[in-house]
Design a protein around this motif. Structure first.
Motif: not given
Length: 372
Positions: A32-38, A328-337
């Motif tokens: 579940a996506f809960r937001g992102s920022s740069f 945000a794909m890669e940042a999400q990925a490192f949360a998942y990893l």
């Protein structure tokens, strides 16, 4: 399974800044996506990182921090800590609800042929600063076990594709400083590899010629003409004959062949080179995918997207078309990893990095117990 609330942090080889993303996941199918920022780096930060990359070229010990590397590591750690705090404030998040942070760090050297990869950023210091458990140094275990150490994101790509229910093969393409591809067919193990240069050569050209950090929206390339003979020469690099899995360093390629071209023609030619590398990687996959889903900074370059549409053998779509975040794909990925690491689930596989067997990876630094 119980979901874990995780923040992922990514500072890619384009060196533009820190992506922060929050997800809730069980490390498997539920995401579940809960937001992102740069949070962009300042000009002096990018200059320090460029100096660190130059100094890293001579490294043989991945723990050494000669020259600018020590200062760069301190800066990277501080900028990531500040980004997390700003993200939490911006989104009104209770810090106590964050279970783990996945911290990629900044890659300054990646030489798989030497079994050497270096990501600067002090994971233990970040954990103590934030008071949250941090998973970091994701690549080293894979490389020590004989893998390429990259790409690491394919397991996340595969989870997203499974959740989307694709009935035909698809390719997820990430274009940062380096471009990589994940080929996903229903019922089959994902296949992945670095495909060639992403934005790195274009960014370096623009910095050297104009002082700008990138070719924004591909405007310079759009005003130029591709020199196809130079593209063909660049495609003669031995890397492009290698089968997946394979990976490379940000500075593995040189743009010297474009030195005599105008800035616009050089930008157009290097943009075409990036697209040609991806086309070659797709040609090495078992089937032609139904669609190539583009994420990373390259998705914002309209000229590159046009080149991909012209050169790839399938439909080309921005990740946003599928409800995913290109940025945000890669940042999400490192949360998942990070969540997978906490659960001792594998993050790299024989067909994604060339490791002999599925392998977990990453170091875990305690946060809350040591923060007082």
């Amino acid at each position: 399974m119980t979901s874990t609330t995780a923040i992922g942090l990514m500072s890619g080889t384009s060196m533009d800044g820190v992506d922060v993303a929050l997800i809730e996941t069980d490390g498997e199918a539920a995401i579940a996506f809960r937001g992102s920022s740069f949070f962009p780096y300042a000009d002096e930060d990018r200059a320090l990182l460029r100096a660190a990359i130059a100094d890293a070229a001579r490294l043989s010990d991945r723990a050494a921090r000669p020259g600018a590397l020590a200062a760069a590591e301190t800066m990277v750690t501080a900028r990531h800590a500040a980004a997390v705090r700003a993200f939490i404030d911006r989104h009104g998040i209770d810090p106590e609800k964050i279970d783990v942070v996945g911290f990629h760090g900044q890659t300054v050297l990646h030489r798989p042929e030497r079994r050497l990869t270096v990501q600067i950023g002090d994971g233990a210091a970040l954990a103590q600063t934030l008071g949250v458990e941090v998973v970091y140094d994701f690549r080293a275990d894979d490389m020590a076990a004989g893998g390429q150490g990259a790409p690491l994101v394919p397991v996340y790509h595969a989870a997203l594709a499974a959740a989307a229910g694709f009935k035909e093969p698809v390719a997820v393409v990430n274009i940062g400083g380096v471009a990589n591809i994940t080929f996903i067919a229903p019922g089959a193990e994902p296949i992945a590899c670095d495909a060639g240069p992403g934005n790195a050569l274009i960014d370096d050209l623009m910095l050297a010629r104009t002082g700008a950090a990138l070719d924004r929206d591909g405007a310079a390339a759009a005003a130029g003409t591709v020199d196809e003979s130079i593209v063909a020469g660049l495609m003669s690099y031995p890397f492009f004959t290698l089968a997946a899995p394979k990976s490379l360093d940000r500075n593995a390629f040189s743009a010297a062949a474009t030195a005599q071209l105008s800035t616009e023609d050089a930008a157009a030619t290097l943009t075409a080179f990036t697209a040609a590398g991806l086309a070659r990687a797709l040609a090495q996959m078992p089937q032609v995918p139904a669609v190539a889903i583009i994420c990373g900074g390259g998705a914002r370059n309209s000229t590159l997207m046009c080149e991909l549409s012209r050169r790839l053998p399938c439909w080309v779509k921005d990740a946003a078309a599928f409800g995913w975040s290109a940025d945000a794909m890669e940042a999400q990925a490192f949360a998942y990893l990070a969540v997978r690491r906490l659960k001792n689930l594998p993050i790299t596989f024989p067909l994604t990095t060339g490791v002999d067997a599925p392998l977990t990876g990453g170091l875990i630094a305690s946060g809350r117990a040591s923060a007082s």
